[in-house]
Each structure stands twice: as C-alpha cells, then as structure tokens.
Write an enzyme that holds these catalytic residues in place. Structure first.
Site, PDB file in Angstrom:
ATOM      1  N   TRP A 159       0.856  -1.193   0.000  1.00 11.13           N
ATOM      2  CA  TRP A 159       0.000   0.000   0.000  1.00 11.13           C
ATOM      3  C   TRP A 159       0.891   1.242   0.000  1.00 11.13           C
ATOM      4  O   TRP A 159       1.854   1.320   0.762  1.00 11.13           O
ATOM      5  CB  TRP A 159      -0.898  -0.031   1.253  1.00 11.13           C
ATOM      6  CG  TRP A 159      -1.769   1.187   1.416  1.00 11.13           C
ATOM      7  CD1 TRP A 159      -2.521   1.808   0.461  1.00 11.13           C
ATOM      8  CD2 TRP A 159      -1.969   1.924   2.632  1.00 11.13           C
ATOM      9  NE1 TRP A 159      -3.176   2.890   1.015  1.00 11.13           N
ATOM     10  CE2 TRP A 159      -2.860   2.982   2.339  1.00 11.13           C
ATOM     11  CE3 TRP A 159      -1.496   1.797   3.942  1.00 11.13           C
ATOM     12  CZ2 TRP A 159      -3.284   3.899   3.294  1.00 11.13           C
ATOM     13  CZ3 TRP A 159      -1.919   2.708   4.897  1.00 11.13           C
ATOM     14  CH2 TRP A 159      -2.805   3.744   4.574  1.00 11.13           C
ATOM     15  N   ASP A 240      -1.944  -6.592   8.349  1.00 15.00           N
ATOM     16  CA  ASP A 240      -2.810  -5.445   8.095  1.00 15.00           C
ATOM     17  C   ASP A 240      -4.089  -5.970   7.447  1.00 15.00           C
ATOM     18  O   ASP A 240      -4.044  -6.546   6.358  1.00 15.00           O
ATOM     19  CB  ASP A 240      -2.094  -4.451   7.166  1.00 15.00           C
ATOM     20  CG  ASP A 240      -2.866  -3.140   7.023  1.00 15.00           C
ATOM     21  OD1 ASP A 240      -3.987  -3.046   7.548  1.00 15.00           O
ATOM     22  OD2 ASP A 240      -2.329  -2.216   6.377  1.00 15.00           O
ATOM     23  N   LYS A 275     -13.715   0.130   5.020  1.00 13.80           N
ATOM     24  CA  LYS A 275     -14.325  -0.441   3.816  1.00 13.80           C
ATOM     25  C   LYS A 275     -15.511  -1.336   4.160  1.00 13.80           C
ATOM     26  O   LYS A 275     -16.570  -1.209   3.561  1.00 13.80           O
ATOM     27  CB  LYS A 275     -13.301  -1.258   3.018  1.00 13.80           C
ATOM     28  CG  LYS A 275     -11.886  -0.753   3.081  1.00 13.80           C
ATOM     29  CD  LYS A 275     -11.608   0.390   2.141  1.00 13.80           C
ATOM     30  CE  LYS A 275     -10.274   1.012   2.496  1.00 13.80           C
ATOM     31  NZ  LYS A 275      -9.685   1.838   1.504  1.00 13.80           N
TER      32      LYS A 275
HETATM   33  C1  LMR Z   1      -6.470   3.201  -0.928  1.00  8.74           C
HETATM   34  O1  LMR Z   1      -5.485   2.445  -0.918  1.00  8.74           O
HETATM   35  O2  LMR Z   1      -6.852   3.796  -1.934  1.00  8.74           O
HETATM   36  C2  LMR Z   1      -7.247   3.425   0.346  1.00  8.74           C
HETATM   37  O3  LMR Z   1      -6.761   2.598   1.345  1.00  8.74           O
HETATM   38  C3  LMR Z   1      -7.304   4.861   0.733  1.00  8.74           C
HETATM   39  C4  LMR Z   1      -5.999   5.391   1.226  1.00  8.74           C
HETATM   40  O4  LMR Z   1      -6.007   5.988   2.298  1.00  8.74           O
HETATM   41  O5  LMR Z   1      -4.975   5.241   0.559  1.00  8.74           O
END
Ligand code: LMR
Length: 428
Positions: A159, A240, A275
């Site tokens: 992420w 996570d 989510k």
């Molecule tokens: C995403 O990955 O788009 C979501 O988890 C929102 C974020 O805060 O990045």
C-alpha cells in the site's frame, strides 16, 4: 530598513518602513521558520481525488482512491449504519471522553470478528484506533518502544502509504518480493527465500486479504509455508487487515490472522472498518497485540495505552459505537453481512465485466489477472506513460502504478473504459 521590533499602526503599515507586514523586511526576518519548507508532493492516491473532481469531462471515470461505489457510482452510508446511527442518537447520553483504549464492547466484538471463537484472549490486547492508519501508527510506536533496531519487511509493492507512514514514524523498512508485474502472479518462492534471510526478531508485514495494490493473496498452502519461515526464523508477523469480508467471507478472509495466531508467540494486527462498514471518514479501526504470555500482555496493554495518550490521547467514538451496535445485535449483524456480501459480489462482477470487454476490444492483450484478483484493487498492467495518457486523453483516473479500484466500473461506463484502454495500449 527596519531595525527594531516592527509596529503596524495605524492601518497595519510598519511605522518605520511604511510597508505592509508581508513586505516589511523585519517581519520576514522575525518569521523565518516555515520559510525553510518546500511544497510537499501530492499524495499518490489522495491527490487523485482533487484532480478527478476538477476534471469537467462528463465521461470521466474514477478508478483511484479505494472507496466502494454502487452501480450508480455512489458511496452511500450503509443502510445498517444509518439504523445504528439513529439508535445511537436516540440512546447516547454523553459525549464525555472514552479512555485511551476506546470502548470495551467494541474491542471485544472486533477481537472476536478478527481472531474468531478460539481467540487467545489471555495473551491478546485489542484497542480502538482512529482507522487502520491510526492503528499502524500506534503499532510503529510500539515497535520502536519494544524493539527499535528491528526492521519491518514489507511486500514489494505494498500500500502506497505503508512506507511513508511506518518509515515516517521512524521504523526501519526492508522489502520482500511479492508481485511479478510481467506475469501477474505472486513471487512465492522469492518471497520465502527473502524472508528466510531476515534476522531473528524482525517483523513481517502481511496483508490479510485483498492485497493492496495487487489484489492477489497467498493461498492457504502458501500462507502455511510463510508461517513456517516466520516460526523457524523467529520473526514477528504484523498483519494489516483493511478488507475483511471483501475477498471470500468474514471467516475465510481472517485465515492468515487466525493461522498465524495459532502458531506464533507474538504478533501485531491492524484492522480497519473503513471499507467493510463504509465508515471511511469516521476513522474506525483496531490494533491487537498478541504477547507470549498473559503477564507480558498486561505490560503491553499498559504501554500501548500510554503511547496512545502521547499521540492522539483518546480515539474518536462515533463510528466505533456504530460498529459495536451492529456486531452485538444479531439482526443488525445479519443485515450488515448481507450488505457486505452485496458489495463483494458487485466488485467481482465488475472485474469480469471489464475483462470481458477488454477481450473484445483488445484481443491481443491478456488481462485475465483482473479476475484472479480479489477485493477492490489490481494492477491493470500498463506503463506510467499509458496511465498518464488515459487520464489526459480520456479522463480515466488511476494510480501511476496502474492500480485500479474496480468499484469505479459500472455497466454504463465499461464500454467507454475498455475502448479507452484499448486505444491507449494499441497506440504504442
Ligand atoms: C487506498 O489504498 O486507496 C485506500 O486505502 C485509501 C488510502 O487511504 O490510501
């Protein structure tokens, strides 16, 4: 030129140089602190929200930030959340602070949701946090308190905010191989080999399900193999879980957490209700820490509460109170699971829809990985230059890595989307 403390009377002009405060040289010299800053770069994901909003093209499509959208392109408040909020408004009699750990009923319900019925309660502590990001930030603080020299191993890629968030808190980070961008598969053997080089006590960040950004998760067999390496190398898993319920169902999506919890002495779990309850802006999450024994659990519990006080003092209440009402009421819980199932199934059908449309529009390119992925995301598998062209020429927005949020696809826009992608990749 001023030489003494400036005074801006009358009419806010400097009495010495007759300039306004912004032009007065002494004012400039007196306030040099923030002048040293440079403009920060826009966030790779959140920056797209404003860009998309400011695009006036009617046909634009938002595949950027990870929020769920209905077939009408809306992100509504879940029906069950509306009902629980009404109950809360009618029944809540105080807005006094809750403690650093948040509400006990919320924490117990979330711990059971994450760890299941066989949750190792006497070794676990779970606290309410401001979203998954708040949880990750507290986890980083706990890592720095307990084992400041350890590294956290993160999937390559992970992420987009994992690295700035954890690294920005001061934690050492190292990558392990995860996604093969050529073949759109998980690099399991390389991942296992990479983790086998991690020194004892290092921490391994895993995504419980719906890996963000790739959408590809380890199979149960692969997860067992990763667990074996973690146990053998005496590593600490850090899971996570931001998408519980978006891949298969609530229990199967928790397999990684539960299997690891049954096999390791210590672990960290961050979870988010953004989510699966659609509570994005209300900031609801948890941090759970599993300790080797109950005595250590009590010490960890005192430390994590002490740490929270130094960061945000106490978590926000509203969203967590809503979640607690839903999880603790059989009827609301059943209705929530139905709404969650509807969201999950729509995401799966939009993956199939786009893949089918791409087979038709661009038969020489294989996009079948779209339907092998789960949850909100996967990579489209195009270059950054093609991503930029899709945005500029067609108003199709996605993260530079070509990560798409499939919730942005609808039956109305899929033809335009597939046509735009085909035109872009075929103009190479
Ligand atoms: C995403 O990955 O788009 C979501 O988890 C929102 C974020 O805060 O990045």
């Amino acid at each position: 030129m001023c030489s003494e403390t400036p005074a801006f009377e009358p009419a806010f002009l400097c009495v010495q140089c007759a300039n306004t405060p912004t032009k007065c040289a002494l004012t400039e010299r007196r306030n040099p602190v923030f002048n040293s800053l440079q403009t920060a770069s826009a966030d790779a994901i959140l920056g797209l929200i404003a860009e998309y909003r400011d695009d006036s093209r009617a046909e634009k499509i938002d595949l950027g930030v990870g929020v769920y959208r209905t077939s009408e392109g809306k992100t509504p408040v879940l029906g069950v959340v509306k009902r629980a909020e009404q109950m809360l408004i009618d029944g809540q009699d105080s807005k006094a602070y809750i403690g650093t750990a948040g509400a006990a009923d919320f924490n117990a319900a979330m711990q059971a949701l994450i760890f299941g019925d066989s949750s190792p309660d006497d070794r676990l502590t779970t606290i309410q946090t401001p979203g998954g990001s708040g949880s990750l930030r507290v986890a980083a603080g706990m890592i720095l308190r307990a084992t400041p020299n350890a590294s956290v191993w993160v999937s390559e890629p992970t992420w987009a905010n994992h690295v700035p968030l954890l690294g920005g808190a001061g934690v050492n980070l190292k990558p392990y191989p995860y996604y093969d961008t050529e073949n759109h598969v998980i690099r399991v053997d390389e991942m296992l080999a990479g983790l086998a080089t991690a020194p004892e006590g290092d921490i391994v960040l895993l995504h419980a399900c719906c890996h963000n950004p790739s959408g590809l998760d380890l199979s149960e067999t692969e997860l067992r193999a990763v667990t074996d390496v973690i146990v053998e190398r005496k590593l600490v898993p850090f899971v996570d879980m931001a998408y519980q319920g978006f891949a298969d169902d609530l229990d199967r999506d928790a397999f990684a957490v539960r299997h690891l919890a049954a096999n390791v002495a210590e672990m960290i779990v961050s979870s988010s209700c953004s989510k699966n309850f659609g509570l994005y802006r209300d900031r609801v999450g948890t941090l759970s820490i599993l300790s080797a024994d109950s005595k250590t659990r009590d010490i960890v519990n005192s430390q994590v509460n002490n740490l929270v006080r130094t960061i945000y003092s106490v978590p926000p209440d509203h969203g967590a109170a809503v979640v607690s009402l839903i999880l603790n009421d059989p009827e609301l819980r059943r209705d929530w699971i139905n709404e969650l199932t509807e969201m999950r199934e729509r995401l799966q059908s939009m993956r199939r829809l786009l893949n089918d449309a791409l087979i038709e529009k661009t038969p020489n390119r294989d996009f079948s990985h779209l339907v092998r992925a789960t949850g909100m995301f996967c990579f489209l598998g195009i270059s950054a230059a093609e991503v930029a062209r899709l945005k500029k020429d067609y108003g199709v927005y996605m993260v530079d890595s070509s990560r798409i949020n499939v919730a942005g696809i609808t039956r109305q826009n899929v033809d335009y989307l597939a046509t735009s992608i085909a035109a872009t990749v075929e103009s190479e």
